[in-house]
Each structure stands twice: as C-alpha cells, then as structure tokens.
Motif scaffolding. Structure first.
Motif, PDB file in Angstrom:
ATOM      1  N   GLY A 260      32.848  42.723  39.681  1.00 45.93           N
ATOM      2  CA  GLY A 260      33.215  41.324  39.591  1.00 45.93           C
ATOM      3  C   GLY A 260      32.796  40.692  38.271  1.00 45.93           C
ATOM      4  O   GLY A 260      32.236  41.348  37.387  1.00 45.93           O
ATOM      5  N   GLU A 261      33.074  39.406  38.145  1.00 40.97           N
ATOM      6  CA  GLU A 261      32.744  38.665  36.941  1.00 40.97           C
ATOM      7  C   GLU A 261      32.064  37.354  37.314  1.00 40.97           C
ATOM      8  O   GLU A 261      32.318  36.779  38.367  1.00 40.97           O
TER       9      GLU A 261
ATOM     10  N   GLU B 225      30.899  33.478  35.689  1.00 45.05           N
ATOM     11  CA  GLU B 225      31.053  32.534  34.584  1.00 45.05           C
ATOM     12  C   GLU B 225      29.706  31.987  34.116  1.00 45.05           C
ATOM     13  O   GLU B 225      29.478  31.825  32.926  1.00 45.05           O
TER      14      GLU B 225
ATOM     15  N   LYS C 261      35.369  38.086  44.596  1.00 46.68           N
ATOM     16  CA  LYS C 261      36.523  37.495  43.930  1.00 46.68           C
ATOM     17  C   LYS C 261      36.379  35.983  43.881  1.00 46.68           C
ATOM     18  O   LYS C 261      36.030  35.350  44.877  1.00 46.68           O
ATOM     19  N   ASN C 262      36.627  35.414  42.705  1.00 44.10           N
ATOM     20  CA  ASN C 262      36.479  33.975  42.480  1.00 44.10           C
ATOM     21  C   ASN C 262      35.063  33.482  42.792  1.00 44.10           C
ATOM     22  O   ASN C 262      34.849  32.328  43.139  1.00 44.10           O
ATOM     23  N   GLU C 263      34.114  34.397  42.690  1.00 45.12           N
ATOM     24  CA  GLU C 263      32.691  34.100  42.938  1.00 45.12           C
ATOM     25  C   GLU C 263      32.476  33.466  44.313  1.00 45.12           C
ATOM     26  O   GLU C 263      31.701  32.517  44.471  1.00 45.12           O
ATOM     27  N   LYS C 264      33.148  34.049  45.322  1.00 43.36           N
ATOM     28  CA  LYS C 264      32.972  33.556  46.685  1.00 43.36           C
ATOM     29  C   LYS C 264      31.648  34.030  47.296  1.00 43.36           C
ATOM     30  O   LYS C 264      31.170  33.452  48.272  1.00 43.36           O
TER      31      LYS C 264
ATOM     32  N   TYR D 111      27.724  36.245  46.170  1.00 42.05           N
ATOM     33  CA  TYR D 111      26.872  37.082  45.331  1.00 42.05           C
ATOM     34  C   TYR D 111      26.074  37.991  46.271  1.00 42.05           C
ATOM     35  O   TYR D 111      25.428  37.509  47.205  1.00 42.05           O
TER      36      TYR D 111
ATOM     37  N   LYS E 212      28.883  28.133  45.023  1.00 40.88           N
ATOM     38  CA  LYS E 212      29.113  26.898  44.263  1.00 40.88           C
ATOM     39  C   LYS E 212      29.586  25.758  45.150  1.00 40.88           C
ATOM     40  O   LYS E 212      30.041  24.731  44.653  1.00 40.88           O
ATOM     41  N   ASP E 213      29.472  25.949  46.450  1.00 39.96           N
ATOM     42  CA  ASP E 213      29.907  24.940  47.412  1.00 39.96           C
ATOM     43  C   ASP E 213      28.684  24.270  48.033  1.00 39.96           C
ATOM     44  O   ASP E 213      27.618  24.872  48.136  1.00 39.96           O
TER      45      ASP E 213
END
Length: 447
Positions: free
Chosen positions: A28-29, A31, A61-64, A66, A132-133
């Motif tokens: 994954g990636e 940001e 995916k989409n940093e959902k 970690y 991030k939520d």
C-alpha cells in the motif's frame, strides 16, 4: 512497494524509553507518514517492554486501515544468591523463600541458583481501521511466553473507539509511562500494575490536560475467618466465606503533561467488595459453616505518579500509593488474600487491609544508545488479624524492599544488551526476614 516513514514528536502517553524507528510499509501507500505513526502510537499501551509503533505495516486501499506487527526475542541469563526466588523472569519479593513459610518455604542448601530463559519474548498486532475518520477503530493484541513450558499467554487484547477501550489489558489505575525500565519482567514491587478485563474511557483537553474513568472486573482476594466464640454459654464455630463479586472496580485519573518528559497523574480507585459474614457451624472446619449474611466493604486508594526531567540526560520516575482493601493492585502481593482479613475480635467478620507503597527511579542517558537506571521500591501492609497473636498470621507479609541498578545499550536499532543487579528483602510480622540477590544480563532482538 516498500517505503520508510519517520516520526519526530512524542504521543502524550508514550513511555520515555520508546524510540520510534522508521516503519517499513510492505503493501500500500501512505500520504502522511506522521499520521501513520501517530495512529499506531495512540492505539498502543505505554508499556516500555513493547514498541508502541511497529517496524512493519500494511496500508489498506485508500488508507482504510493500517495493520502493524512486530515483537522481540529476549534471552536472559541470571544468577541468584541468598534465598533464591524460583522464577527466572520475575523477581517477586513476596515469593522469597522464608523460614517457616508453607507457601514459599526456605530449603536448606538452596543458597544459589543459575537461570536461563527466553520466556519474556513478545509478539503483537496493532490494527487501526478508518484511521482518518472521527469513528476510528483500533484493535491491539499481544502475547508473551511466560506460561508453563513456553505456552503463549495473552497479555492484551482490546478494541478502542473515540477514547473508549474495551477488552483485556492494563488497568486504568496503572500508569505505564511511570514504570522505570528493568530486565526483570516484574519491576518495582510497589508498582500498581494490573492486567484485567475493562471498559475504560480517556479524554484529553488541548495539549496538556487529560482524564480517565473506567469500570473493570472486580478481583477481590481475601482471607476468610474461622474461629470459636462463646454464644449462649457454649462455644460455636463462626467464620466467613467467598461470594461472587457484583460491583466493578472504578479507577479514575486526572493528568497534567507539559512535555519533555514532565508529567504528573493523580489517580483514584473505588472498590465495593462482598463476602459472607457471621456464618455458624457445628464442627470445627469451614465445611460446616452455613447461614450468615452477605456484607459489603468499601475499599480503594489514591495514587500520585509521573515523570520529571531533571536535566536533558536525567529523567525521574515516581509513584506513591496508599489505600485500604486494594492490595490486589500491588503486583508484589496480588492474589495473596490481603484485600480483606479476619477481624481481630470477631472471626465472623472481615476488615479491609491498609497498605502503602512507592518507588523512585532515576534514569541517566549517557548517550543516544546507552542509559542506566537506579530504582528503590518499598511496600508495607497492616494486616489487622495479626494483633490477636495467632501463629498463622505471624508468618504473613509485613513489608518488602526492592532495589535495582542496570545499564542498557542499544547496539543497533534492532539489537540491545543489558546488565542488571537486583536486591530484594521480605520481612514478616514475626520479624523473620530473608533476602535475595540477582545479577542478570539480556540480549534482545526487536523486529
């Protein structure tokens, strides 16, 4: 893909000895590398034994989510002399073999002991979903090999959401960031460390102020009374008995953290413990007791703990605790039946046991890789039943002392070495005492 991320700030609850190394993102990636590290830290305990941020992570995916994982392999070698404790990993002062003791008897000829162990090795998973939520959910799991025959033992398993932690882990009453580092897995005998089922809530206000409150599984450990009393012109057997606990333990704290390893926490604990009182029997044993009524005793304590930065290289750790009916929270005597004890004047009733304990630790950082600790700890009980002079209580724990000097060397970011000397002394109410000395070393690989 592989990526490295680093972190420069410290989470408010981090232990001073946590050193944050770059995280390798295996899949994954990401940001924001700072956010990745911070999310892992906030979802982990401040236990110095386990890194609060993993070395390896998978990013969804989409940093959902970690997902971090890691651990360490820790080998120890030790030698005891005096009255050796039969435990290579935990230097428990209350378990020092004593002359006349039935639980931990002194055996003639046992004046030295060599030990080797790798049971302190640890593995953990740290998962943060929706990082991030505002509805971020965390899951933390780790286990150690301190069971018999290196059987894995769950140390923590909890879920977190919006300041709530629910599951199994360190009590809210335990201030992990105030725990000085030792090779000894037990640490200071007066440290109030409890691993328990819990439902806790924490909240911070701005940069400095934090509060917490919880409801945790009650774990009353008490010694029942049994004796003869004169009733109606005849002697009858009276006593007490164990009942299931109905009310959770309530820990709470307020904390002020002004950064740079300066922090103070005031904690409180409220306990309501039940037992069966005024039971009467026809024989002389506990099995003949019947009747009676269920009674409640209120216990609890207050605690002051934290850290202070004396200078850039010298850090202090401290804790002081006093209370009644809460000895289960002192790690040296947990489970030994000292929360409540028989009333000196009536074996059909129990009293809460008074206790206090405290420690002071000083850590000097010689360099970025080498640091040393000096620690002294004292724990004292005031068991009321001893006042009647019964022989069985003359051999009960009166106080214990624990002192440590050590040095740690982080040879690389993954490999460390340590050397440590421990002195422990136990004194009973009959003034019989025994002591143990231990020198030990360790090698640890963290991954």
């Amino acid at each position: 893909m592989f990526a490295a991320v680093s972190f420069t700030a410290m989470a408010q609850h981090s232990h001073p000895n946590h050193r944050h190394e770059p995280i390798s993102v295996l899949m994954g990636e990401v940001e924001d590398s700072l956010h990745l590290m911070q999310a892992f830290i906030e979802n982990s305990p401040a236990d110095y034994r386990v890194p609060d941020a993993p070395r390896f992570a998978i990013v969804g995916k989409n940093e959902k989510f970690y997902l971090g994982f890691g651990g360490y392999v820790k080998g120890t070698m030790s030698f005891d002399w005096g009255s050796p404790i039969n435990n290579y990993n935990e230097f428990i002062v209350s378990q020092i073999p004593m002359p006349g003791s039935s639980a931990y008897p002194f055996k003639p000829g046992n004046k030295g002991q060599f030990g080797l162990s790798a049971q302190q090795s640890d593995l953990y998973l740290n998962l943060v979903a929706l990082p991030k939520d505002k509805n971020r959910v965390g899951f933390y799991l780790n286990f150690i090999f301190l069971g018999n025959g290196y059987t894995p033992q769950v140390r923590q398993a909890y879920v977190s959401w919006r300041g709530i932690e629910m599951g199994y882990g360190f009590s809210l009453f335990t201030d992990l960031a105030a725990d000085p580092s030792t090779i000894d897995y037990e640490g200071p005998n007066s440290f109030t460390v409890v691993i328990n089922a819990k439902f806790d809530y924490r909240h911070t206000f701005g940069k400095y102020f934090g509060i917490g409150i919880g409801a945790e599984l009650p774990m009353a450990s008490y010694t029942n009374g049994l004796g003869q009393v004169l009733q109606g012109g005849a002697y009858k057997t009276v006593g007490t008995a164990v009942v299931d606990q109905r009310i959770p333990d309530i820990p709470m704290y307020v904390q002020w953290d002004w950064g740079n390893n300066n922090r103070i926490r005031l904690s409180g604990l409220i306990r309501n413990m039940q037992y069966r009182a005024d039971m009467v029997g026809t024989g002389s044993s506990a099995s003949s007791l019947a009747g009676g009524k269920t009674k409640n005793l209120v216990g609890g304590g207050i605690q002051l703990s934290g850290n202070f930065n004396i200078c850039n290289k010298l850090i202090g750790y401290y804790q002081g605790t006093v209370g009644k009916g809460m000895t289960s929270y002192f790690e040296d005597v947990t489970g030994m039946g000292y929360d409540m004890a028989p009333d000196p004047n009536d074996p059909g009733k129990l009293n809460t046991v008074k206790a206090w304990g405290g420690y002071l630790g000083l850590q000097y950082n010689w360099s970025d890789k080498v640091y040393s600790n000096l620690i002294y700890s004292h724990l004292r009980l005031y068991t009321p039943y001893y006042t009647d002079g019964q022989a069985s209580w003359q051999t009960s724990y009166k106080f214990g002392q624990y002192a440590v000097a050590n040095v740690f060397y982080n040879i690389t970011s993954m490999f460390s070495w340590g050397l440590e000397y421990i002195y422990g002394r136990r004194m009973d109410f009959n003034h019989v005492q025994a002591h143990d000395n231990r020198i030990q070393t360790m090698l640890q690989v963290t991954f």
